[in-house]
Motif scaffolding. Structure first.
Motif, mmCIF file in Angstrom:
data_model
loop_
_atom_site.group_PDB
_atom_site.id
_atom_site.type_symbol
_atom_site.label_atom_id
_atom_site.label_comp_id
_atom_site.label_asym_id
_atom_site.label_seq_id
_atom_site.Cartn_x
_atom_site.Cartn_y
_atom_site.Cartn_z
ATOM 1 N N LYS A 55 9.716 24.072 3.141
ATOM 2 C CA LYS A 55 10.181 25.152 2.249
ATOM 3 C C LYS A 55 9.267 25.299 1.030
ATOM 4 O O LYS A 55 9.070 26.406 0.531
ATOM 5 N N MET A 58 6.263 27.150 2.171
ATOM 6 C CA MET A 58 6.556 28.570 2.428
ATOM 7 C C MET A 58 7.030 29.315 1.185
ATOM 8 O O MET A 58 7.512 30.432 1.277
ATOM 9 N N ARG A 59 6.939 28.696 0.013
ATOM 10 C CA ARG A 59 7.294 29.349 -1.268
ATOM 11 C C ARG A 59 8.806 29.579 -1.417
ATOM 12 O O ARG A 59 9.228 30.368 -2.246
ATOM 13 N N LEU A 60 9.608 28.930 -0.574
ATOM 14 C CA LEU A 60 11.052 29.123 -0.701
ATOM 15 C C LEU A 60 11.603 28.213 -1.796
ATOM 16 O O LEU A 60 12.578 28.559 -2.470
ATOM 17 N N LEU A 61 10.982 27.057 -1.973
ATOM 18 C CA LEU A 61 11.331 26.154 -3.064
ATOM 19 C C LEU A 61 10.126 26.029 -3.982
ATOM 20 O O LEU A 61 8.991 26.014 -3.510
#
Lengths: 307, 254
Positions: A55, A58-61
């Motif tokens: 994450k 993937m730039r989600l966190l």
């Protein structure tokens, strides 16, 4: 300076605890360097930080500290995702769309022209085996079909790098084989693959290199050959010999397991195996099988995790 | 620019939302019902119908903003569909703005349908169409958008229930805030003058977007009331959306 497909530098992620709870360190000082074209399997028990790592990639966190570079571009820039495909663990997809509508939407997010989208959708629908269901609502899809559609969306931009979170879980045996074949064909196309898995056997088949994560720390990394070495643990010999001849073999009692008229013994190296076999044949014994037992990834994984 | 794709998806999603369809049907039915209520008034039938219809539009707009606006991002996060979008080469603000734009389009369609229903009822009574109603409806639409923006803002900070309460509070306070300004003007020596004024300026003055009475009663409107209302609403809206985007930018999508 070498440009890696994926590179992390001292990546750290701390989850802030809810009221009255302690902060939780999800990742601690993670350094990864994945060259282009490599298949990297990311292994670890539940809660080790595999999904957190993915994450963050993937730039989600947002990482608490450290950095991520994708093809030499910091992942703080959204453009870094242009050549990346991502499949989340147990993907959820908009149920009110058809598979075609959904892939078209994903194509738009990559800025693809309508004609390109149409062509790629046709190809991908066929690749993941959803030709018969491409115009029905995703709401009615099984978990396996959703996973396959998830894989199709990850390939929509014809990525150089694929980041897959547990791509082989939640699939029936046929679905798992199909998915593994897709992964192997991507490997053959020299795509960079970074995937997490609980299924060590799959990692063993597919990966060039493996990283083992535990409590947010990378405890081991290396190519399959580096990790396994020659990999030889023991050589198992199943034989039968007249009772009188047994003592000639000189085997300790702990290394003898009898089952009917057959006996199992084992030794750690080839030389002593050859010695036992020679004595067996010389004293009228019969050899039924000689099986080298190699260290599996699972053995290595368990030894690393349990310390 | 990726937000138009997200807006289009959101439009598709919201237009198929059962809650929205129910609210819309109920609103149109209520506007039609105003025929009966108007019948009870003495010689003021058209006025009552228009007043009732515009109030119904405002109220149902608020309900849609609360029910759908708050769920807009929360649902994406809870169902983890946000991973599909946020992992693509898309800026976070584009996701939020796309969602907002998509719902705005759905709301525009709703407001138009409700206005058409109101005009139809008005036609039955007056045998003419009162185009002045459109001025009030434009501002009702701006007000609904502002409430949606607040719903998004609060839902990015707190639980859906608390966000609904906070959004409702803004709606009520926004309509009452001119009282604070008037109080300060009447009692300039009040010790809490600065606090009252601060609250007045922080909370949007939703009465700036309320032309219902003026339109129904054919009162003289301040010059450029519609234009100024739109400008005021959109400025406020962009401020709230910017703040929400800044929060969303830093948010962990767990």
């Amino acid at each position: 300076m070498t440009c890696f497909a994926i590179q992390t530098n001292r990546l750290r992620k701390v989850y802030q605890g809810e009221l009255g709870q302690k902060d939780y360190v999800g990742l601690e000082g993670l350094d990864l360097e994945i060259p282009a074209g490599e298949v990297f399997a990311f292994l670890g028990p539940n809660g080790a930080g595999k999904t957190t790592t993915i994450k963050v990639l993937m730039r989600l966190l947002r990482p608490s500290s450290g950095s991520v570079m994708i093809n030499g571009v910091s992942n703080t820039q959204h453009q870094s995702m242009e050549r990346v495909g991502y499949l989340s663990e147990q993907p959820n997809i908009y149920g009110y769309l058809t598979a075609r509508e959904f892939l078209d939407f994903i194509g738009k997010l990559f800025g693809l022209a309508p004609s390109v989208r149409r062509k790629r959708i046709d190809g991908l629908i066929g690749l993941v085996g959803l030709k018969d269901r491409d115009r029905t609502l995703i709401r009615g899809f099984s978990r396996g079909m959703t996973q396959r559609l998830g894989m199709a969306q990850a390939l929509m931009n014809e990525p150089d790098i694929l980041i897959l979170d547990e791509p082989l879980s939640n699939l029936d045996p046929v679905g798992r084989k199909d998915m593994r074949d897709i992964i192997l064909s991507l490997k053959a196309q020299k795509k960079t693959l970074f995937f997490s898995s609980h299924i060590l056997h799959d990692a063993e088949i597919v990966a060039d290199r493996v990283g083992i994560l535990d409590h947010g720390r990378l405890v081991q990394t290396g190519t399959m050959q580096e990790l396994m070495g020659s990999g030889l643990k023991t050589i198992e010999i199943i034989y039968s010999i007249p009772e009188a001849g047994e003592s000639v073999l000189g085997l300790s009692r702990e290394r003898i397991v009898r089952q009917g008229d057959r006996t199992l013994t084992w030794t750690e190296n080839m030389e002593s195996a050859q010695e036992i076999l020679g004595k067996l044949l010389k004293n009228g014994g019969k050899v039924f099988s000689v099986t080298p037992q190699r260290q599996s990834l699972e053995d290595l994984f368990i030894s690393r995790i349990r310390g | 620019m990726k937000w138009p794709a997200i807006a289009s998806l959101t439009y598709k999603e919201t237009i198929r939302n059962r809650i929205l369809i129910n609210i819309l049907l109920f609103a149109v039915a209520l506007i039609a019902l105003s025929l009966i209520i108007g019948d009870w008034s003495l010689g003021e039938q058209a006025k009552v119908i228009k007043d009732f219809g515009l109030s119904a539009m405002s109220l149902f707009g608020l309900l849609i903003a609360l029910f759908i606006g708050i769920r807009l991002m929360v649902q994406e996060l809870e169902q983890r569909t946000i991973y599909l979008v946020a992992s693509k080469p898309v800026r976070r603000w584009e996701i939020l703005f796309g969602k907002f734009a998509g719902l705005s389009l759905t709301l525009l369609l709703n407001v138009i349908l409700m206005l058409l229903a109101l005009w139809a009822v008005d036609w039955i009574i007056e045998k003419r169409i009162d185009f002045e109603l459109a001025a009030a409806v434009v501002l009702i639409y701006v007000e609904i958008l502002l409430i949606v923006a607040f719903a998004l803002f609060f839902s990015s900070l707190m639980s859906p229930t608390l966000a609904a309460v906070a959004t409702l509070a803004v709606f009520i306070a926004g309509h009452l805030s001119p009282i604070l300004r008037d109080y300060v003007q009447l009692h300039p020596g009040s010790g809490l003058k600065k606090l009252y004024l601060a609250i007045y300026y922080i909370i949007p003055n939703l009465e700036n977007l309320n032309l219902k009475m003026a339109v129904v009663e054919h009162l003289e409107r301040p010059p450029h009331a519609v234009g100024m209302g739109i400008l005021y609403g959109l400025l406020y809206l962009s401020f709230v959306l910017t703040a929400t985007c800044m929060i969303f930018e830093k948010k962990d999508l767990k």
